[in-house]
Design a protein around this motif. Structure first.
Motif, PDB file in Angstrom:
ATOM      1  N   TRP A  51      25.197  31.182  23.583  1.00  0.00           N
ATOM      2  CA  TRP A  51      26.111  32.250  23.984  1.00  0.00           C
ATOM      3  C   TRP A  51      27.007  32.634  22.824  1.00  0.00           C
ATOM      4  CZ3 TRP A  51      26.575  35.869  27.379  1.00  0.00           C
ATOM      5  CH2 TRP A  51      27.810  36.444  27.662  1.00  0.00           C
ATOM      6  N   LYS A  52      27.047  33.921  22.517  1.00  0.00           N
ATOM      7  CA  LYS A  52      27.879  34.430  21.427  1.00  0.00           C
ATOM      8  C   LYS A  52      28.966  35.369  21.955  1.00  0.00           C
ATOM      9  CE  LYS A  52      25.183  32.488  18.421  1.00  0.00           C
ATOM     10  NZ  LYS A  52      25.234  31.082  18.524  1.00  0.00           N
ATOM     11  N   GLY A  53      29.127  35.421  23.270  1.00  0.00           N
ATOM     12  CA  GLY A  53      30.092  36.328  23.884  1.00  0.00           C
ATOM     13  C   GLY A  53      31.469  35.700  24.013  1.00  0.00           C
ATOM     14  N   PRO A  54      32.276  36.223  24.954  1.00  0.00           N
ATOM     15  CA  PRO A  54      33.645  35.728  25.130  1.00  0.00           C
ATOM     16  C   PRO A  54      33.662  34.285  25.657  1.00  0.00           C
ATOM     17  CG  PRO A  54      33.068  37.277  26.869  1.00  0.00           C
ATOM     18  CD  PRO A  54      31.943  37.300  25.885  1.00  0.00           C
ATOM     19  N   ASP A  55      34.850  33.671  25.575  1.00  0.00           N
ATOM     20  CA  ASP A  55      34.990  32.269  25.969  1.00  0.00           C
ATOM     21  C   ASP A  55      34.850  32.045  27.472  1.00  0.00           C
ATOM     22  OD1 ASP A  55      35.341  31.595  23.365  1.00  0.00           O
ATOM     23  OD2 ASP A  55      37.525  31.392  23.475  1.00  0.00           O
ATOM     24  N   ASP A  56      35.198  33.041  28.277  1.00  0.00           N
ATOM     25  CA  ASP A  56      35.101  32.909  29.731  1.00  0.00           C
ATOM     26  C   ASP A  56      33.929  33.734  30.233  1.00  0.00           C
ATOM     27  OD1 ASP A  56      37.278  31.201  30.101  1.00  0.00           O
ATOM     28  OD2 ASP A  56      38.683  32.870  30.018  1.00  0.00           O
ATOM     29  N   ILE A  57      33.108  33.110  31.077  1.00  0.00           N
ATOM     30  CA  ILE A  57      31.927  33.778  31.620  1.00  0.00           C
ATOM     31  C   ILE A  57      31.954  33.629  33.144  1.00  0.00           C
ATOM     32  CG2 ILE A  57      30.441  31.763  31.320  1.00  0.00           C
ATOM     33  CD1 ILE A  57      28.205  33.732  30.544  1.00  0.00           C
ATOM     34  N   LEU A  58      31.622  34.700  33.835  1.00  0.00           N
ATOM     35  CA  LEU A  58      31.737  34.753  35.296  1.00  0.00           C
ATOM     36  C   LEU A  58      30.725  33.835  35.968  1.00  0.00           C
ATOM     37  CD1 LEU A  58      33.035  36.155  37.792  1.00  0.00           C
ATOM     38  CD2 LEU A  58      31.241  37.877  37.606  1.00  0.00           C
ATOM     39  N   LEU A  59      31.225  32.977  36.853  1.00  0.00           N
ATOM     40  CA  LEU A  59      30.358  32.151  37.702  1.00  0.00           C
ATOM     41  C   LEU A  59      30.069  32.927  38.985  1.00  0.00           C
ATOM     42  CD1 LEU A  59      32.140  28.676  37.406  1.00  0.00           C
ATOM     43  CD2 LEU A  59      29.964  29.338  36.380  1.00  0.00           C
ATOM     44  N   ALA A  97      35.701  32.963  39.890  1.00  0.00           N
ATOM     45  CA  ALA A  97      35.724  31.777  39.026  1.00  0.00           C
ATOM     46  C   ALA A  97      35.000  32.088  37.726  1.00  0.00           C
ATOM     47  CB  ALA A  97      35.060  30.607  39.730  1.00  0.00           C
ATOM     48  N   PHE A  98      35.554  31.556  36.631  1.00  0.00           N
ATOM     49  CA  PHE A  98      34.976  31.720  35.303  1.00  0.00           C
ATOM     50  C   PHE A  98      34.786  30.350  34.679  1.00  0.00           C
ATOM     51  CE2 PHE A  98      36.991  35.669  36.291  1.00  0.00           C
ATOM     52  CZ  PHE A  98      36.246  36.641  35.662  1.00  0.00           C
ATOM     53  N   LEU A  99      33.725  30.204  33.926  1.00  0.00           N
ATOM     54  CA  LEU A  99      33.477  28.970  33.173  1.00  0.00           C
ATOM     55  C   LEU A  99      33.979  29.189  31.750  1.00  0.00           C
ATOM     56  CD1 LEU A  99      32.028  26.150  32.919  1.00  0.00           C
ATOM     57  CD2 LEU A  99      30.061  27.431  32.112  1.00  0.00           C
ATOM     58  N   HIS A 100      34.863  28.304  31.298  1.00  0.00           N
ATOM     59  CA  HIS A 100      35.330  28.379  29.918  1.00  0.00           C
ATOM     60  C   HIS A 100      34.288  27.694  29.045  1.00  0.00           C
ATOM     61  CE1 HIS A 100      38.243  29.055  26.794  1.00  0.00           C
ATOM     62  NE2 HIS A 100      38.145  27.797  26.411  1.00  0.00           N
ATOM     63  N   ASN A 110      40.466  37.559  37.396  1.00  0.00           N
ATOM     64  CA  ASN A 110      40.268  38.804  38.107  1.00  0.00           C
ATOM     65  C   ASN A 110      38.781  39.140  38.158  1.00  0.00           C
ATOM     66  OD1 ASN A 110      40.198  41.577  38.858  1.00  0.00           O
ATOM     67  ND2 ASN A 110      42.337  41.739  38.234  1.00  0.00           N
ATOM     68  N   CYS A 111      38.326  39.575  39.314  1.00  0.00           N
ATOM     69  CA  CYS A 111      36.906  39.887  39.517  1.00  0.00           C
ATOM     70  C   CYS A 111      36.484  41.255  39.006  1.00  0.00           C
ATOM     71  CB  CYS A 111      36.560  39.846  41.013  1.00  0.00           C
ATOM     72  SG  CYS A 111      36.588  38.217  41.733  1.00  0.00           S
ATOM     73  N   GLU A 112      37.407  42.051  38.506  1.00  0.00           N
ATOM     74  CA  GLU A 112      37.047  43.402  38.099  1.00  0.00           C
ATOM     75  C   GLU A 112      35.926  43.366  37.074  1.00  0.00           C
ATOM     76  OE1 GLU A 112      40.203  46.002  36.967  1.00  0.00           O
ATOM     77  OE2 GLU A 112      41.532  45.172  38.492  1.00  0.00           O
ATOM     78  N   VAL A 113      34.885  44.121  37.356  1.00  0.00           N
ATOM     79  CA  VAL A 113      33.704  44.129  36.498  1.00  0.00           C
ATOM     80  C   VAL A 113      34.045  44.630  35.101  1.00  0.00           C
ATOM     81  CG1 VAL A 113      31.392  45.102  36.205  1.00  0.00           C
ATOM     82  CG2 VAL A 113      32.156  44.349  38.448  1.00  0.00           C
ATOM     83  N   SER A 114      35.018  45.539  34.995  1.00  0.00           N
ATOM     84  CA  SER A 114      35.351  46.089  33.680  1.00  0.00           C
ATOM     85  C   SER A 114      35.849  45.003  32.731  1.00  0.00           C
ATOM     86  CB  SER A 114      36.407  47.191  33.818  1.00  0.00           C
ATOM     87  OG  SER A 114      37.597  46.666  34.388  1.00  0.00           O
ATOM     88  N   SER A 115      36.418  43.928  33.266  1.00  0.00           N
ATOM     89  CA  SER A 115      36.922  42.858  32.397  1.00  0.00           C
ATOM     90  C   SER A 115      35.885  41.763  32.182  1.00  0.00           C
ATOM     91  CB  SER A 115      38.195  42.256  32.993  1.00  0.00           C
ATOM     92  OG  SER A 115      37.876  41.584  34.202  1.00  0.00           O
ATOM     93  N   VAL A 116      34.767  41.860  32.880  1.00  0.00           N
ATOM     94  CA  VAL A 116      33.745  40.817  32.777  1.00  0.00           C
ATOM     95  C   VAL A 116      32.720  41.228  31.733  1.00  0.00           C
ATOM     96  CG1 VAL A 116      31.940  39.561  33.996  1.00  0.00           C
ATOM     97  CG2 VAL A 116      34.061  40.127  35.166  1.00  0.00           C
ATOM     98  N   GLU A 117      32.597  40.456  30.679  1.00  0.00           N
ATOM     99  CA  GLU A 117      31.620  40.757  29.639  1.00  0.00           C
ATOM    100  C   GLU A 117      30.391  39.868  29.728  1.00  0.00           C
ATOM    101  OE1 GLU A 117      33.218  41.078  25.710  1.00  0.00           O
ATOM    102  OE2 GLU A 117      35.073  41.940  26.462  1.00  0.00           O
ATOM    103  N   GLY A 118      30.412  38.911  30.613  1.00  0.00           N
ATOM    104  CA  GLY A 118      29.266  38.030  30.772  1.00  0.00           C
ATOM    105  C   GLY A 118      29.228  37.456  32.169  1.00  0.00           C
ATOM    106  N   THR A 119      28.058  37.383  32.722  1.00  0.00           N
ATOM    107  CA  THR A 119      27.857  36.797  34.046  1.00  0.00           C
ATOM    108  C   THR A 119      26.811  35.721  33.917  1.00  0.00           C
ATOM    109  OG1 THR A 119      28.311  38.930  35.064  1.00  0.00           O
ATOM    110  CG2 THR A 119      27.223  37.292  36.424  1.00  0.00           C
ATOM    111  N   LEU A 120      27.103  34.550  34.441  1.00  0.00           N
ATOM    112  CA  LEU A 120      26.172  33.433  34.353  1.00  0.00           C
ATOM    113  C   LEU A 120      25.202  33.499  35.529  1.00  0.00           C
ATOM    114  CD1 LEU A 120      25.583  31.038  32.572  1.00  0.00           C
ATOM    115  CD2 LEU A 120      27.145  29.691  33.924  1.00  0.00           C
TER     116      LEU A 120
END
Length: 200
Positions: A51-59, A97-100, A110-120
């Motif tokens: 993973w090369k994206g942001p530190d938090d990824i959506l669970l 929930a996000f995985l660091h 926040n669950c807003e999709v606009s702030s989510v750059e990765g989904t697990l």
């Protein structure tokens, strides 16, 4: 205790989370649910390598305002958690929930999709056996056992042959008995016998 979400906000939240779930489903996957430390460690190790994206990824987890608890999108039971020591906000209405990816801890966000750059997501992949089937294992075992038995049998026969050769016994493996005379002596003895017959 968390307050109940207004119906319009709840539908919007579910719509945003459903959009992430739909994106996963479009790729033939489901949003991930984690049920033990081994799964969490495996995911974290995989993310650290790839993973090369942001530190938090959506669970695949959201806060359900109906019973004020977190639930997995795949409706599996919540049997494990790894929440960080972060303080709960007063309003968990649009919380997921996000995985660091650095620590492996879970965070609420926040669950807003606009702030989510990765989904697990997780997907079943076809598994190709790279080892022998049961029939091949049985055949291999029989070949190995036959080879060992023939080797041992050959060693026993060789041992018996050598032992009988030294003891003077005649066996099927023994060669014809040797004369106590060498070739020159046999010729002389034969000539003497011939002369003796002539004089008689």
């Amino acid at each position: 205790m968390a307050r109940a979400a207004p119906p319009a906000l709840l539908l919007q939240l579910l719509g945003l989370a459903a959009a992430a779930a739909a994106a996963a489903a479009a790729a033939g996957a489901d949003m991930v649910s984690i049920h033990n430390e081994e799964e969490n460690a495996f995911i974290l190790d995989t993310l650290r390598k790839q993973w090369k994206g942001p530190d938090d990824i959506l669970l695949g987890m959201f806060f359900d305002t109906d019973d004020a608890s977190f639930k997995w999108f795949d409706k599996s039971n919540m049997t494990f958690d790894k929440w960080s020591d972060q303080e709960d906000g007063k309003d968990l209405v649009d919380t997921c929930a996000f995985l660091h990816t650095k620590t492996g801890e879970w965070r609420k966000g926040n669950c807003e999709v606009s702030s989510v750059e990765g989904t697990l997501c997780k997907a079943a992949i076809s598994y190709e056996k790279k080892y022998l089937s049961d029939n091949h294992i049985l055949i291999s075992a029989l070949v190995i056992a036959s080879t060992v038995i023939l080797t041992v049998l050959g060693a026993v026969v060789w041992f018996l042959y050598k032992r009988n050769l030294d003891s003077g016994f005649t066996t099927v493996f023994s060669t014809a008995p040797q004369s106590p005379y060498n070739d020159d002596c046999v010729l002389v003895v034969a000539e003497e016998n011939e002369y003796a017959v002539q004089f008689d």
